[in-house]
Design an enzyme around this catalytic site. Structure first.
Site, PDB file in Angstrom:
ATOM      1  N   ASP A 185       0.846  -1.310  -0.047  1.00 23.90           N
ATOM      2  CA  ASP A 185      -0.204  -0.012   0.177  1.00 23.90           C
ATOM      3  C   ASP A 185       0.908   1.230   0.001  1.00 23.90           C
ATOM      4  OD1 ASP A 185      -2.670   1.120   0.365  1.00 23.90           O
ATOM      5  OD2 ASP A 185      -1.586   1.883   2.324  1.00 23.90           O
ATOM      6  N   GLU A 231       1.299  -0.547  -5.063  1.00 23.98           N
ATOM      7  CA  GLU A 231       0.172   0.399  -5.391  1.00 23.98           C
ATOM      8  C   GLU A 231       1.266   1.736  -5.380  1.00 23.98           C
ATOM      9  OE1 GLU A 231      -3.201   3.409  -3.904  1.00 23.98           O
ATOM     10  OE2 GLU A 231      -1.441   2.767  -2.723  1.00 23.98           O
TER      11      GLU A 231
END
Ligand code: ACG
Length: 454
Positions: A185, A231
């Site tokens: 993330d 990401e």
């Protein structure tokens, strides 16, 4: 390999409390198999106070609404038995403001004070995020701390080697619980504040070096086949830098370009995207239908026939394609940074939205009962989106070489994009007509919304 993003809270419920859980996911392994999925990405499953779970209180424990650590491991085993890999979402950039580290830091306790970033006199405390109006600095009890994702999720200070070390322990812990890898993330945010100048600035070199450390650790624990996807929501050239180190990265431009092209009725963005992001690369691109941070595909591309073309492009493109849960049955949802729950509505197993496994933790606004958007209705309708998606995933499985392929010779007219996909040994040419009328291009005749492989 085909990936599937599961928003754990919304997918499948095993104990009738309306909240999706680990056992529920395990019980739906056959659905995932039928869909053709061989890897699931679970949104954060750690102890957390929020509905989304990206602000963590304990990295070594699960969210009790989803089940215990042993339920988690049983789910991993059940999915493995069906040949499905499990990838967990790992938000390492920040923690919850209720994490014991932050509480201790607020009390001035060592060593935790140095786990976070505190304001210095030359910092601009009214600076906002570059993509919206949110402030970067937050004041609590007279103390100013940094939190790029808001005051309830303070950023960890990766200038502190002890924090780096802790993050590696977390990676090792979860690999030892049997997971196959991670979705990293907010990968570009680990180092995103220039302390010397006192302003926001991504340090991509430093970030990439950090992720290399993480990958070295992961490979040491799990071996070279550990799966990791980053990401990095940014320009393709920046994504490239992270992807080379980590091996795979979400290709945001793919999702954006196809959506935009379909909305505008011309393929130019797709052409630019395929040339820039799908040419031969030293890593796997991960193209995807959408995710929990954006409007749902079906809300932007209303026509089912157009969405079938999206899946055709997705499944003929190289790399590791990901389906956002529910996109295969046409779930809708408009993303709103305040009410993000609208793109994470309960997965509709039944026309009535009630029955075994159905989650109901929130009221639905976009995907109501008996509107045709459910597994039950889609399976019973000939030519449904779901049946088309399954035909494409079957095709993908018959052509596993596509994972390591690349795109060449992208040509087009206004409505048709054509491209060659090859891995050097295998190959084919794809013609995709995004228009609702017949088209003819390079001697190939295409029906409305047809994706043809020659
Ligand atoms: C992840 C998760 C998200 C989560 C967090 C925090 C991070 O998926 O659910 O939030 O743990 C930024 C970050 C991403 C982040 C999203 C939500 N996603 O970089 O890591 O925000 C621009 C910026 C991007 C930005 C994007 C947001 O550059 O950095 O993403 O806008 O819209 C082109 C450009 C590209 C541009 C886009 C869009 O593609 O190339 O640069 O991106 O257009 O304009 C969760 C919750 C939050 C909570 C947090 C703690 O959802 O509410 O606060 O957890």
């Amino acid at each position: 390999m085909i990936g599937y993003e599961i928003f754990v809270r919304s997918f499948a419920d095993s104990n009738d409390d309306g909240i999706g859980d680990f056992k529920g996911i395990a019980q739906k392994a056959d659905y995932l198999k039928m869909l053709g999925v061989d890897l699931v990405w679970l949104t954060p499953h750690f102890k957390s106070p929020s509905y989304h779970g990206y602000d963590i209180i304990d990295y070594f424990d699960t969210n009790s609404s989803f089940g215990s650590l042993s339920d988690f491991k049983a789910m991993v085993d059940a999915l493995h038995e069906k040949g499905i890999k499990v990838v967990i979402d790992l938000p390492l950039n920040h923690v919850s403001d209720r994490h014991p580290w932050f509480k201790a830091a607020m009390n001035g306790e060592k060593p935790y004070v140095d786990y976070f970033l505190w304001a210095q006199p030359h910092f601009n405390l009214s600076e906002k995020r570059h993509w919206d109006e949110e402030l970067l600095w937050h004041n609590r009890n007279g103390k100013w701390y940094y939190g790029v994702f808001g005051g309830s999720s303070p950023d960890l200070n990766y200038e502190n080697p002890e924090v780096v070390e802790k993050s590696l322990e977390i990676v090792e812990f979860w690999l030892n619980q049997g997971v196959d890898g991670f979705r990293f993330d907010a990968a570009k945010h680990i180092y995103d504040y220039d302390i010397r100048e006192g302003r926001f600035r991504y340090d991509h070199d430093k970030n990439v070096a950090y992720w290399k450390l993480v990958m070295d650790k992961a490979r040491k624990v799990k071996g070279s086949d550990v799966f990791a996807v980053t990401e990095v929501w940014d320009d393709p050239e920046i994504v490239d830098r992270y992807a080379q180190t980590i091996g795979c990265s979400f290709n945001f431009y793919f999702t954006e370009a196809i959506r935009e092209s379909m909305q505008h009725g011309a393929v130019y963005k797709i052409v630019d995207c395929f040339q820039r992001t799908l040419s031969k690369k030293p890593y796997l691109p991960s193209n995807f239908t959408g995710n929990h941070d954006m409007h749902r595909l079906a809300s932007l591309i209303q026509q089912e026939e157009q969405r079938k073309v999206f899946f055709g492009l997705l499944m003929t493109a190289p790399g590791v394609p990901f389906i956002y849960y529910g996109d295969e049955v046409g779930m809708k949802g408009i993303y709103d940074s305040i009410f993000t729950e609208d793109v994470i509505e309960p997965f509709p197993w039944y026309a009535s939205l009630s029955g075994e496994g159905q989650t109901f933790w929130k009221a639905v606004r976009f995907n109501r009962a008996f509107t045709g958007v459910s597994v039950e209705e889609q399976l019973n309708r000939e030519g449904s989106l779901l049946s088309e998606v399954m035909a494409w995933t079957k095709f993908r499985k018959e052509n596993e070489w596509l994972t390591n392929a690349w795109v060449e010779h992208v040509t087009h007219n206004t409505f048709v994009v054509a491209y060659t996909v090859t891995d050097g040994d295998n190959g084919f040419r794809v013609y995709a007509n995004i228009a609702g009328h017949n088209e003819s291009f390079e001697g190939i005749n295409l029906k409305p919304h047809e994706v043809k492989i020659v």
